[in-house]
Design a protein around this motif. Structure first.
Motif, mmCIF file in Angstrom:
data_model
loop_
_atom_site.group_PDB
_atom_site.id
_atom_site.type_symbol
_atom_site.label_atom_id
_atom_site.label_comp_id
_atom_site.label_asym_id
_atom_site.label_seq_id
_atom_site.Cartn_x
_atom_site.Cartn_y
_atom_site.Cartn_z
ATOM 1 N N PHE A 1 35.691 54.193 48.743
ATOM 2 C CA PHE A 1 36.776 53.905 47.808
ATOM 3 C C PHE A 1 38.042 54.618 48.271
ATOM 4 N N LYS B 1 41.664 53.523 46.909
ATOM 5 C CA LYS B 1 42.609 53.646 45.803
ATOM 6 C C LYS B 1 42.364 52.586 44.747
ATOM 7 N N ARG B 2 42.643 52.956 43.515
ATOM 8 C CA ARG B 2 42.569 52.022 42.403
ATOM 9 C C ARG B 2 43.717 51.034 42.539
ATOM 10 N N LYS C 1 45.989 49.739 37.007
ATOM 11 C CA LYS C 1 45.812 50.869 36.092
ATOM 12 C C LYS C 1 44.361 50.954 35.649
ATOM 13 N N SER C 2 43.983 52.126 35.165
ATOM 14 C CA SER C 2 42.616 52.299 34.665
ATOM 15 C C SER C 2 42.444 51.538 33.353
ATOM 16 N N GLU D 1 35.368 56.454 29.526
ATOM 17 C CA GLU D 1 35.705 56.469 30.954
ATOM 18 C C GLU D 1 34.517 56.168 31.856
ATOM 19 N N CYS E 1 33.745 51.554 32.309
ATOM 20 C CA CYS E 1 35.020 50.853 32.342
ATOM 21 C C CYS E 1 35.082 49.821 33.451
ATOM 22 N N ASP F 1 37.079 48.029 36.465
ATOM 23 C CA ASP F 1 38.007 48.637 37.416
ATOM 24 C C ASP F 1 38.127 47.764 38.656
ATOM 25 N N TRP G 1 39.130 48.365 42.857
ATOM 26 C CA TRP G 1 39.385 49.376 43.884
ATOM 27 C C TRP G 1 39.486 48.749 45.261
ATOM 28 N N GLN G 2 40.374 49.279 46.080
ATOM 29 C CA GLN G 2 40.441 48.918 47.488
ATOM 30 C C GLN G 2 39.534 49.868 48.255
ATOM 31 N N ALA H 1 47.241 44.985 38.457
ATOM 32 C CA ALA H 1 46.981 45.269 39.873
ATOM 33 C C ALA H 1 47.858 44.442 40.808
ATOM 34 N N ASP I 1 49.906 46.029 43.493
ATOM 35 C CA ASP I 1 49.143 46.743 44.520
ATOM 36 C C ASP I 1 48.454 45.815 45.508
#
Length: 89
Positions: A13, A15-16, A19-20, A30, A33, A35, A37-38, A82, A85
Motif C-alpha cells: 500500500f 497511498k489512499r 478521503k477516508s 475505522e 471501512c 477504502d 488505495w494505490q 478520489a 488522485d
C-alpha cells in the motif's frame, strides 16, 4: 492457463486515493471501512462490501466475475473524492 493480468500479492500500500470513509461520513468504525488505495506497482486496491452473490445473476451482458474475483461496492462519494488522485490514462 496464465491470465493476461493477475494481481501481485507482494505489492504494498502506497497511498489512499481520496478521503477516508470517516472523513466522508460513511463510517464511524475505522476498522470496518470502505477504502481505495494505490499499490506500489500502480494497481488499485478497493475495500468494500462483498456483494458478489447478490449481483452474480444480474450482471450486464458481457460482464462476468471470474474465479478468484469478487464484486465489491463502495459509496459513490468515495470514488468522487478520489477523482483528483486518479491520473488520466
Amino acid at each position: 492457463m496464465a491470465r493476461f493480468w493477475d494481481a501481485d500479492s507482494s505489492a504494498l500500500f502506497v497511498k489512499r486515493l481520496g478521503k477516508s470513509a470517516a472523513e466522508l461520513g460513511n463510517s464511524e468504525d475505522e476498522e470496518k471501512c470502505p477504502d481505495i488505495w494505490q499499490l506500489d506497482n500502480g494497481d488499485i486496491a478497493v475495500i468494500g462490501r462483498d456483494l458478489t452473490a447478490v449481483y452474480a445473476s444480474r450482471l450486464p451482458n458481457g460482464v462476468s466475475i471470474g474465479p478468484g474475483e469478487r464484486l465489491v461496492v463502495i459509496p459513490g462519494n468515495m470514488l468522487s473524492a478520489a477523482k483528483a488522485d486518479i491520473p488520466d490514462a
